[in-house]
Structures are given as C-alpha cells and as structure tokens.
Design a protein around this motif. Structure first.
Motif, mmCIF file in Angstrom:
data_model
loop_
_atom_site.group_PDB
_atom_site.id
_atom_site.type_symbol
_atom_site.label_atom_id
_atom_site.label_comp_id
_atom_site.label_asym_id
_atom_site.label_seq_id
_atom_site.Cartn_x
_atom_site.Cartn_y
_atom_site.Cartn_z
ATOM 1 N N CYS A 41 0.826 -1.209 0.000
ATOM 2 C CA CYS A 41 0.000 0.000 0.000
ATOM 3 C C CYS A 41 0.861 1.261 0.000
ATOM 4 O O CYS A 41 1.978 1.261 0.521
ATOM 5 N N ASP A 42 0.313 2.309 -0.570
ATOM 6 C CA ASP A 42 0.896 3.644 -0.481
ATOM 7 C C ASP A 42 0.264 4.281 0.752
ATOM 8 O O ASP A 42 -0.844 4.812 0.687
ATOM 9 N N ALA A 43 0.916 4.173 1.894
ATOM 10 C CA ALA A 43 0.368 4.628 3.170
ATOM 11 C C ALA A 43 1.015 5.937 3.584
ATOM 12 O O ALA A 43 2.242 6.051 3.601
ATOM 13 N N ARG A 44 0.186 6.896 3.919
ATOM 14 C CA ARG A 44 0.633 8.205 4.394
ATOM 15 C C ARG A 44 0.040 8.423 5.785
ATOM 16 O O ARG A 44 -0.977 7.835 6.125
ATOM 17 N N GLY A 45 0.658 9.308 6.572
ATOM 18 C CA GLY A 45 0.171 9.533 7.925
ATOM 19 C C GLY A 45 0.125 10.984 8.320
ATOM 20 O O GLY A 45 0.888 11.811 7.807
ATOM 21 N N LEU A 46 -0.777 11.285 9.237
ATOM 22 C CA LEU A 46 -0.909 12.598 9.865
ATOM 23 C C LEU A 46 -0.907 12.342 11.367
ATOM 24 O O LEU A 46 -1.720 11.560 11.867
ATOM 25 N N GLU A 47 0.013 12.984 12.087
ATOM 26 C CA GLU A 47 0.183 12.719 13.526
ATOM 27 C C GLU A 47 0.528 14.014 14.240
ATOM 28 O O GLU A 47 1.337 14.800 13.757
#
Length: 196
Positions: A41-47
């Motif tokens: 998967c092309d996984a991106r995050g916001l934290e």
C-alpha cells in the motif's frame, strides 16, 4: 515483524492490496508499516505528536505533523482509497465533522474507538461513582485526551444521521472478536468501515 494492536490488525486485514491509505493519528506508524510491507500500500500519515512523527519517519514512512481537527481540510477530495482514524475519534473536537472529512478524503473510512458503554465502565461508575480507569482507557479523567465519551450506540446513531453506509463492523472484548449481539454492553472496542 511487530504484532499489531487487535483493532489495527482488523483494519489491515480488510484493506485491499495496493491501496492508497491515509492514517490519521497514525502514532508511530505501525499500521502504515504493515500495510506497506505486507500489502504494498501507499500509506501516508498525519500525527500530532512530534515523537511519534520522528519514530514513523525513522521507519521510512511518509508522515507529517499536524492536527486532524484542522489540517485534514487541506487534503483533496477522494485522494485516498481508505482514511483510517483509530482510537482518535473521541479526542477530536467535532467527531461529526471528522467523519465528514474522513469520507471526503477517503472513498472509505475505518474508525475504531473504545466503547464507553462497556459493562465494566458502567459498573465502575455505578458502584464507585468515579470515572473508571481501564486497560483501553488508562488515564484518569483529568489527564485523558478523551474529550467525548462515545459508545457504540452513539456512533451508530451518528452514522445513521450522516447517512453513511456501514460496510463492516467488528467488536472486540479483550483482544478477541465478539458478537454484534449486545455489542454496546459487551464490547470494549469497536471498528467500523464506512462509505459516504
């Protein structure tokens, strides 16, 4: 390979390989890493927590520091196949608006949260008269990031009010799946898959 938290494992098991995923409140990136490594998967995050951002970036993950309550609005419509909000809904200012944003940014959205109507919480409040501290809600009332005490029944009503389709729902008691029957009373944790 690090073992995922049970709610994250449910989410990982139900995301299609090769999907574009935005993990909002991604913590140290455990789910993102599993999706990248096991499903391509092309996984991106916001934290929001800088230490968690640093930990995720150190794993080679694409994570930006930001506040989901305000920064999610900057993401384009339908830019991800899935938006994930795990154990974060109860910490947002406006959960109703958060669901709108999740389903605007993602074609589908996974939402998981601790169930504040679980029988142990009810019993603790009834017998002791104090806000309980549990395995899933480990902080005292004055030191908790939880600003909304959501129950499964409350969430189902919010989903119905927003006219979102429920594509899937899973309930956990301890770390094991439990039945949908009486989930509001018996489940400690809920995971929902929604579509706008």
């Amino acid at each position: 390979m690090t073992r995922l938290r049970p709610d994250l494992q449910i989410i990982a098991d139900n995301i299609a390989p090769g999907s574009r995923v935005l993990d909002i409140g991604c913590g140290d990136g455990a789910l993102m890493a599993a999706l990248r490594d096991q499903k391509g998967c092309d996984a991106r995050g916001l934290e929001i927590d800088p230490a968690n951002v640093a930990s995720a970036v150190a794993k080679g993950l694409s994570v930006v520091q930001g506040d989901a309550d305000t920064d999610l609005a900057a993401y384009p419509d339908a830019s991800f196949d899935y938006a994930v909000l795990s154990q974060t809904l109860q910490t947002t200012r406006r959960p109703d608006m958060m669901l709108e944003q999740l389903l605007r940014v993602g074609k589908q959205a996974f939402v998981s949260f601790p169930n504040f109507a679980h029988w142990r919480i009810r019993t603790s409040l009834l017998v002791g008269g104090r806000m309980p501290v549990t395995r899933l809600i480990p902080q005292t009332w004055y030191d908790t990031p939880n600003i909304h005490h959501v129950t499964i029944a409350d969430f189902r009503a919010l989903v119905q009010e927003g006219r979102y389709a429920q594509e899937g729902q899973w309930f956990l008691s301890g770390d094991k799946l439990t039945s949908k029957a009486a989930a509001n009373l018996l489940a400690e944790h809920a995971v929902f898959l929604l579509r706008g």
